[in-house]
Design a protein around this motif. Structure first.
Motif, PDB file in Angstrom:
ATOM      1  N   MET A  77       0.757  -1.210   0.183  1.00  0.00           N
ATOM      2  CA  MET A  77      -0.018   0.062   0.014  1.00  0.00           C
ATOM      3  C   MET A  77       0.944   1.208   0.077  1.00  0.00           C
ATOM      4  O   MET A  77       0.386   2.364  -0.640  1.00  0.00           O
ATOM      5  N   ILE A  78       2.223   1.171   0.586  1.00  0.00           N
ATOM      6  CA  ILE A  78       2.822   2.396   0.883  1.00  0.00           C
ATOM      7  C   ILE A  78       3.405   2.583  -0.808  1.00  0.00           C
ATOM      8  O   ILE A  78       3.523   3.736  -1.223  1.00  0.00           O
ATOM      9  N   PHE A  79       3.542   1.526  -1.439  1.00  0.00           N
ATOM     10  CA  PHE A  79       4.022   1.759  -2.874  1.00  0.00           C
ATOM     11  C   PHE A  79       3.197   2.180  -3.531  1.00  0.00           C
ATOM     12  O   PHE A  79       3.338   3.274  -4.362  1.00  0.00           O
ATOM     13  N   ALA A  80       1.858   1.707  -3.356  1.00  0.00           N
ATOM     14  CA  ALA A  80       0.670   2.314  -4.226  1.00  0.00           C
ATOM     15  C   ALA A  80       0.383   3.748  -4.183  1.00  0.00           C
ATOM     16  O   ALA A  80       0.175   4.441  -4.960  1.00  0.00           O
ATOM     17  N   LEU A  81       0.542   3.944  -2.711  1.00  0.00           N
ATOM     18  CA  LEU A  81       0.548   5.195  -2.155  1.00  0.00           C
ATOM     19  C   LEU A  81       1.248   6.272  -2.864  1.00  0.00           C
ATOM     20  O   LEU A  81       1.104   7.399  -3.489  1.00  0.00           O
ATOM     21  N   THR A  82       2.468   5.914  -3.056  1.00  0.00           N
ATOM     22  CA  THR A  82       3.523   6.669  -3.370  1.00  0.00           C
ATOM     23  C   THR A  82       3.541   7.028  -4.841  1.00  0.00           C
ATOM     24  O   THR A  82       3.700   8.260  -5.430  1.00  0.00           O
ATOM     25  N   GLU A  83       3.386   5.752  -5.630  1.00  0.00           N
ATOM     26  CA  GLU A  83       3.108   6.002  -6.979  1.00  0.00           C
ATOM     27  C   GLU A  83       1.985   6.819  -7.376  1.00  0.00           C
ATOM     28  O   GLU A  83       2.057   7.670  -8.430  1.00  0.00           O
ATOM     29  N   ASN A  84       0.748   6.860  -6.770  1.00  0.00           N
ATOM     30  CA  ASN A  84      -0.382   7.639  -6.898  1.00  0.00           C
ATOM     31  C   ASN A  84      -0.253   9.195  -6.472  1.00  0.00           C
ATOM     32  O   ASN A  84      -0.285   9.971  -7.368  1.00  0.00           O
ATOM     33  N   ALA A  85       0.445   9.400  -5.515  1.00  0.00           N
ATOM     34  CA  ALA A  85       1.160  10.721  -5.355  1.00  0.00           C
ATOM     35  C   ALA A  85       1.928  11.189  -6.207  1.00  0.00           C
ATOM     36  O   ALA A  85       1.717  12.410  -6.598  1.00  0.00           O
ATOM     37  N   GLU A  86       2.909  10.594  -6.758  1.00  0.00           N
ATOM     38  CA  GLU A  86       3.835  11.078  -7.745  1.00  0.00           C
ATOM     39  C   GLU A  86       2.827  11.252  -9.264  1.00  0.00           C
ATOM     40  O   GLU A  86       3.146  12.083  -9.732  1.00  0.00           O
TER      41      GLU A  86
END
Length: 113
Positions: A77-86
């Motif tokens: 989820m941290i990976f997905a969160l970071t990807e979406n924020a970028e």
């Protein structure tokens, strides 16, 4: 105060696909969902580890699996969160840059002497 000149508005119209901002809204919803799920998983992880480590409970047979499952879920989820924020940042940064390019007063106010 930021002035939106006709030149800036023309550049925004030419270079920015406003429909992509609708996608950003969806991405921000996903950010909220991920953040909420991360909180839930972290809470479960903390409770489980607290019981094992501080209440001297003997680990159950599946506790190791549960700890790994929770940490893996959090990492994903941290990976997905970071990807979406970028992705959101990439959508809005050009708008900011175009506005700053068109407002000379902002540049003058931000010059360090």
């Amino acid at each position: 105060m930021i002035t939106l000149t006709s030149d800036v508005l023309e550049k925004i119209e030419e270079k920015i696909e406003t429909s992509e901002l609708m996608n950003a809204i969806g991405l921000s919803d996903e950010l909220c969902d991920c953040s909420s799920q991360i909180q839930d998983d972290l809470s479960q992880l903390q409770q489980l580890l607290f019981k094992i480590l501080h209440e001297n409970q003997t680990p159950k047979e599946k506790d190791g699996d549960k700890i790994f499952e929770l940490t893996d879920s959090i990492q994903c989820m941290i990976f997905a969160l970071t990807e979406n924020a970028e992705k959101i940042s990439k959508l809005i940064s050009p708008i900011q840059n175009l506005i700053l390019e068109g407002d000379d007063d902002l540049w003058e106010e931000n010059i360090i002497i």
